[in-house]
Design a protein around this motif. Structure first.
Motif, mmCIF file in Angstrom:
data_model
loop_
_atom_site.group_PDB
_atom_site.id
_atom_site.type_symbol
_atom_site.label_atom_id
_atom_site.label_comp_id
_atom_site.label_asym_id
_atom_site.label_seq_id
_atom_site.Cartn_x
_atom_site.Cartn_y
_atom_site.Cartn_z
ATOM 1 N N LYS A 78 -26.393 -78.655 34.912
ATOM 2 C CA LYS A 78 -25.985 -77.337 35.372
ATOM 3 C C LYS A 78 -25.624 -76.439 34.190
ATOM 4 C CE LYS A 78 -22.895 -75.014 38.619
ATOM 5 N NZ LYS A 78 -21.795 -75.187 39.605
ATOM 6 N N GLY A 79 -26.213 -75.253 34.166
ATOM 7 C CA GLY A 79 -25.900 -74.270 33.136
ATOM 8 C C GLY A 79 -26.649 -74.446 31.831
ATOM 9 N N ALA A 80 -27.549 -75.439 31.746
ATOM 10 C CA ALA A 80 -28.315 -75.627 30.505
ATOM 11 C C ALA A 80 -29.257 -74.449 30.283
ATOM 12 C CB ALA A 80 -29.097 -76.935 30.577
ATOM 13 N N HIS A 81 -29.371 -73.993 29.036
ATOM 14 C CA HIS A 81 -30.234 -72.860 28.704
ATOM 15 C C HIS A 81 -31.667 -73.342 28.476
ATOM 16 C CE1 HIS A 81 -26.912 -69.835 27.342
ATOM 17 N NE2 HIS A 81 -26.609 -70.476 28.463
ATOM 18 N N CYS A 82 -32.596 -72.670 29.130
ATOM 19 C CA CYS A 82 -34.012 -73.012 29.003
ATOM 20 C C CYS A 82 -34.761 -71.862 28.331
ATOM 21 C CB CYS A 82 -34.609 -73.298 30.381
ATOM 22 S SG CYS A 82 -33.829 -74.677 31.261
ATOM 23 N N GLN A 83 -36.083 -71.988 28.291
ATOM 24 C CA GLN A 83 -36.908 -70.968 27.642
ATOM 25 C C GLN A 83 -36.834 -69.643 28.384
ATOM 26 O OE1 GLN A 83 -41.170 -71.218 28.050
ATOM 27 N NE2 GLN A 83 -41.043 -72.780 29.652
ATOM 28 N N GLU A 84 -37.104 -68.559 27.664
ATOM 29 C CA GLU A 84 -37.193 -67.209 28.220
ATOM 30 C C GLU A 84 -35.911 -66.764 28.934
ATOM 31 O OE1 GLU A 84 -39.568 -65.195 27.625
ATOM 32 O OE2 GLU A 84 -41.049 -66.552 26.761
ATOM 33 N N HIS A 85 -34.760 -67.232 28.444
ATOM 34 C CA HIS A 85 -33.460 -66.839 29.007
ATOM 35 C C HIS A 85 -33.269 -67.306 30.451
ATOM 36 C CE1 HIS A 85 -32.616 -63.421 25.899
ATOM 37 N NE2 HIS A 85 -32.689 -64.626 25.354
ATOM 38 N N PHE A 86 -33.937 -68.392 30.828
ATOM 39 C CA PHE A 86 -33.698 -68.997 32.124
ATOM 40 C C PHE A 86 -32.637 -70.081 31.987
ATOM 41 C CE2 PHE A 86 -37.984 -67.328 33.004
ATOM 42 C CZ PHE A 86 -37.768 -66.762 34.255
ATOM 43 N N LEU A 87 -31.979 -70.394 33.092
ATOM 44 C CA LEU A 87 -31.058 -71.519 33.139
ATOM 45 C C LEU A 87 -31.746 -72.698 33.808
ATOM 46 C CD1 LEU A 87 -27.743 -69.685 34.164
ATOM 47 C CD2 LEU A 87 -28.513 -70.319 31.870
ATOM 48 N N SER A 88 -31.101 -73.856 33.744
ATOM 49 C CA SER A 88 -31.688 -75.073 34.310
ATOM 50 C C SER A 88 -31.975 -74.887 35.793
ATOM 51 C CB SER A 88 -30.721 -76.250 34.116
ATOM 52 O OG SER A 88 -29.454 -75.967 34.691
ATOM 53 N N GLY A 89 -33.130 -75.369 36.218
ATOM 54 C CA GLY A 89 -33.550 -75.245 37.605
ATOM 55 C C GLY A 89 -34.288 -73.972 37.921
ATOM 56 N N GLU A 90 -34.401 -73.054 36.961
ATOM 57 C CA GLU A 90 -35.049 -71.766 37.223
ATOM 58 C C GLU A 90 -36.469 -71.692 36.675
ATOM 59 O OE1 GLU A 90 -31.098 -68.852 37.250
ATOM 60 O OE2 GLU A 90 -32.351 -68.964 35.442
ATOM 61 N N VAL A 91 -36.879 -72.663 35.866
ATOM 62 C CA VAL A 91 -38.202 -72.609 35.243
ATOM 63 C C VAL A 91 -38.657 -74.023 34.917
ATOM 64 C CG1 VAL A 91 -37.284 -72.376 32.899
ATOM 65 C CG2 VAL A 91 -39.561 -71.459 33.441
ATOM 66 N N ILE A 92 -39.984 -74.243 34.959
ATOM 67 C CA ILE A 92 -40.611 -75.497 34.542
ATOM 68 C C ILE A 92 -41.729 -75.176 33.559
ATOM 69 C CG2 ILE A 92 -42.073 -77.414 35.274
ATOM 70 C CD1 ILE A 92 -40.543 -77.654 37.790
ATOM 71 N N PRO A 93 -41.749 -75.839 32.397
ATOM 72 C CA PRO A 93 -40.725 -76.751 31.877
ATOM 73 C C PRO A 93 -39.520 -75.983 31.337
ATOM 74 C CG PRO A 93 -42.460 -76.511 30.269
ATOM 75 C CD PRO A 93 -42.892 -75.725 31.474
#
Length: 410
Positions: A226-241
């Motif tokens: 929860k709350g992990a930062h992903c690519q393109e300013h998305f948070l975890s669960g909002e984008v794959i990969p």
């Protein structure tokens, strides 16, 4: 001996004299430099700065005759209307000189409310063209793409607070949209950031394939935090990969590149609320258009523009005039306005396969949200002729239905 002492004394007086002479020369040279510098500064101010200031001061202190709004016909709103600030008048003065060289005409800017323009829109919608055109014709403001995230992705007020926290009062957001028929066909031809949708046989496989891709076990673990930062300013669960350089994604990109097809890094956006993958590009488009539409709830300055409007010769000019009338940005009108072209990607719309796609999407598209952006279903594709009579096409949800693969459906 006395003679030697006298010689040394004379020699010492000679060296002292030469030092004093060199010291006086250095003082004189420094005085000359200071004199030239002090002379050059006022001269520079007189030649370059004074003309601008004097013209602005004349405009500011010029005494205007008193007018009675009841007798002259001037409205009270005109008298109370806020005048342009001083730095805008100077900017208009300098830009007018520039416009004589690079612009055919320049429309003056009267408000400094908007200082930045941001373009938002899906891939293959002409956002790059619009950014270039606005940068060329809007010299008073900065032009770029994206707001809370990059220009192609879901936008949200929450991600804006987390990653940038910009002041929206001085930003104009332009949302560029495109007809669903042409956009989906264009995405099939050029599936940017959709690595699992590259090289599919036809539109039927393209619209029926789930809008997601595979990712590694490690990437799945990161996406579950929860709350992990992903690519393109998305948070975890909002984008794959979650990570741009995920091992599975890198291997897929290598496989596709080796086959001779071009591919960009994968970005499959998940549903903003459920964080689940979309069943198809059709459902993904519905959520994206709804996200763009709801931006008007938290973005104070926003405009929606159809990409089809920019494909005509006068489309860009009309867009610039609209922005000038609504926001007074100061438009620099060039000799010939550019126009947007999608010809390098879009297949022939008269082709039989595309007609079958038009039938399927006319039956199954999410038209309530499309109509909010001014797009209507092609009702002519829902009828077919048999002799002199016209019959209504019987719709089916499956794109693999045989009625979508022949010249006339029943």
């Amino acid at each position: 001996m006395l003679f030697g002492i006298g010689e040394r004394t004379l020699a010492s007086f000679g060296t002292m004299g030469s030092k004093s002479i060199s010291k006086s020369e250095s003082v004189e040279s420094q005085t000359t430099k200071w004199f030239l510098l002090m002379t050059a500064i006022p001269l520079f101010c007189i030649v370059f700065i004074l003309p601008v200031l004097t013209s602005d001061l004349r405009h500011s202190f010029q005494i205007q005759p008193l007018t009675n709004p009841l007798t002259t016909g001037v409205g009270l709103g005109d008298l109370n209307k806020e005048q342009p600030s001083r730095h805008i008048r100077i900017q208009n003065h300098l830009l007018k000189k520039k416009s004589n060289q690079s612009c055919i005409s320049y429309k003056r800017r009267t408000s400094d409310k908007i200082i930045s323009v941001r373009v938002i829109g899906e891939r293959n919608s002409g956002t790059s063209f619009l950014i270039r055109a606005l940068s060329k014709h809007l010299p008073n403001v900065t032009v770029g793409g994206g707001l809370s995230r990059g220009r192609h992705w879901f936008q949200s007020a929450e991600s804006l607070k987390i990653f940038s926290n910009e002041d929206l009062k001085n930003i104009l957001v332009i949302v560029l949209t495109r007809s669903p028929y042409e956009w989906i066909l264009n995405m099939q031809e050029n599936p940017r950031n959709a690595i699992s949708h590259v090289g599919l046989p036809d539109w039927r496989h393209f619209v029926s394939k789930p809008w997601t891709t595979r990712n590694s076990i490690r990437d799945k673990h990161i996406s579950s935090l929860k709350g992990a930062h992903c690519q393109e300013h998305f948070l975890s669960g909002e984008v794959i990969p979650c990570r741009r350089h995920d091992t599975v994604a890198v291997q897929l990109m290598k496989t596709i590149s080796d086959s001779g097809l071009s591919v960009a890094y994968p970005v499959y956006e998940m549903h903003p609320k459920t964080h689940k993958a979309f069943r198809s590009i059709k459902d993904f488009r519905r959520a994206k258009m709804l996200n763009f539409y709801n931006m008007s709830k938290w973005v104070p300055n926003i405009r929606f523009i159809q990409a089809e409007m920019l494909t005509t010769n006068d489309g860009l000019l009309e867009t610039m005039q609209m922005l000038q009338n609504d926001y007074s940005l100061g438009i620099c009108e060039g000799g010939e306005m550019e126009k947007l072209s999608f010809k390098q990607y879009l297949a022939d719309p008269r082709g039989e396969e595309n007609k079958n796609f038009f039938k399927w999407y006319s039956c199954n598209g999410h038209w309530p949200i499309e109509e909010k952006f001014g797009y209507r279903r092609k009702r002519e594709s829902l009828y077919y002729s048999k002799g002199k009579k016209k019959f209504k096409f019987k719709c089916s949800a499956s794109p693999f239905d045989s009625k979508y693969s022949r010249k006339s459906g029943k």
